[in-house]
Scaffold this active site. Structure first.
Site, PDB file in Angstrom:
ATOM      1  N   SER A 151     -51.499  57.202   7.628  1.00  0.00           N
ATOM      2  CA  SER A 151     -50.169  57.803   7.608  1.00  0.00           C
ATOM      3  C   SER A 151     -50.039  58.728   6.403  1.00  0.00           C
ATOM      4  CB  SER A 151     -49.101  56.708   7.643  1.00  0.00           C
ATOM      5  OG  SER A 151     -47.827  57.248   7.887  1.00  0.00           O
ATOM      6  N   HIS A 201     -49.449  60.386  13.152  1.00  0.00           N
ATOM      7  CA  HIS A 201     -48.534  59.909  14.205  1.00  0.00           C
ATOM      8  C   HIS A 201     -48.369  61.022  15.258  1.00  0.00           C
ATOM      9  CE1 HIS A 201     -47.241  56.538  11.578  1.00  0.00           C
ATOM     10  NE2 HIS A 201     -47.197  57.437  10.625  1.00  0.00           N
ATOM     11  N   GLU A 228     -51.512  57.792  16.378  1.00  0.00           N
ATOM     12  CA  GLU A 228     -51.462  56.438  15.855  1.00  0.00           C
ATOM     13  C   GLU A 228     -52.616  55.590  16.384  1.00  0.00           C
ATOM     14  OE1 GLU A 228     -47.621  54.751  16.572  1.00  0.00           O
ATOM     15  OE2 GLU A 228     -46.568  56.293  15.424  1.00  0.00           O
TER      16      GLU A 228
END
Length: 283
Positions: A151, A201, A228
């Site tokens: 992330s 993401h 993801e």
């Protein structure tokens, strides 16, 4: 072999085909493991363990500076490793402007795995930018360590780092609603990859607009959107897709940029969609 498909959209011509990517640090002895956020499949954790070699010797460190709650970040980052019997991972938190001891820097330098947690990439860079911490992460990578991040820890891998903020629309949204000029905020990242911009993401949150914006306004860069529960493993001159979803790669080889008011347009962009297990080459 990918088939060439021409996608005609307003202001955008996108060609889908096999591609190579230029990247710096290709002579480094280490590897990068860049995760697009979300949950980590068990097989992905296994791959991090084996690629770093911490199952045989040495140890790993978790850098939680992206998080507002570093202790919790370390706990959750370690949990799956502990379930697999890997107890040799340790949290190593740094605070902005702290006087860093030699022993703490040596702990980072000698780690076989350096794992950057999720959170806010701006917070991470605010702590390490221009410090010995930043230099040592690069040195560890060059000397053979696996540098991983998820992330926010993925976003920092780029030299030009997407912050997630829109300059023209300050209210946060996970998905950019427009492809506009002077809207995407870019700051300096860790720079493990000099000519690649990482987004995370990606498929789940439909972040195409901001990566399109990035490669139109920074055409020398290749945009890589990682979904993801998916990662790219960079080893030498190869990118490998690891996980359960896709990696989307954008290029603007003709440095195309058109404008209508503040809307961005471009032609002959290159788009590749890579699936788990696929490998693409970098120069």
């Amino acid at each position: 072999m990918f088939k060439k498909i021409i996608l005609v959209c307003a202001f955008l011509g996108v060609v889908l085909h096999s591609n190579t990517i230029n990247s710096q640090n290709s002579d480094a002895k280490g590897k990068l493991f860049i995760i697009g956020g979300g949950s980590r499949p068990s097989a992905m954790v296994d791959r991090i363990i084996t690629e770093s070699g911490i199952d045989k010797s040495g140890y790993g460190v978790i850098l939680p500076m992206s998080s507002m709650e570093p202790d919790s970040s370390v706990y959750y980052a370690k949990r799956q490793f502990l379930e697999k019997g890997q107890e040799n991972l340790y949290g190593l938190n740094f605070v902005k402007n702290e006087k860093i001891t030699t022993s703490k820097l040596d702990s980072l330098k000698n780690a076989k795995l350096i794992y950057i947690s999720g959170g806010d990439q701006n917070r991470f860079m605010d702590v390490i930018a221009g410090t010995d911490i930043e230099k040592i992460i690069h040195q560890a990578y060059e000397n053979g360590s696996l540098v991983a991040g998820t992330s926010a820890g993925a976003a920092v891998m780029s030299k030009l780092m997407i912050t997630g903020s829109e300059l023209k629309h300050p209210d946060y949204s996970a998905t950019f609603k427009n492809i506009q000029s002077d809207n995407i905020e870019i700051k300096s990242g860790l720079g493990m990859l000099d000519n690649v911009i990482i987004d995370q993401h990606f498929v789940k949150r439909s972040r195409y607009n901001r990566l399109f914006s990035a490669i139109i306004e920074h055409p020398e860069m290749t945009g890589i959107g990682i979904d993801e529960s998916t990662a790219i493993l960079i080893s030498g001159n190869q990118f490998e897709v690891v996980g359960i979803s896709q990696v989307i790669v954008f290029k603007n080889p003709k440095k195309s940029k058109n404008m209508y008011e503040d809307m961005l347009g471009a032609h002959d962009l290159i788009l590749n969609i890579y699936l788990p297990g696929e490998i693409f080459t970098i120069k």
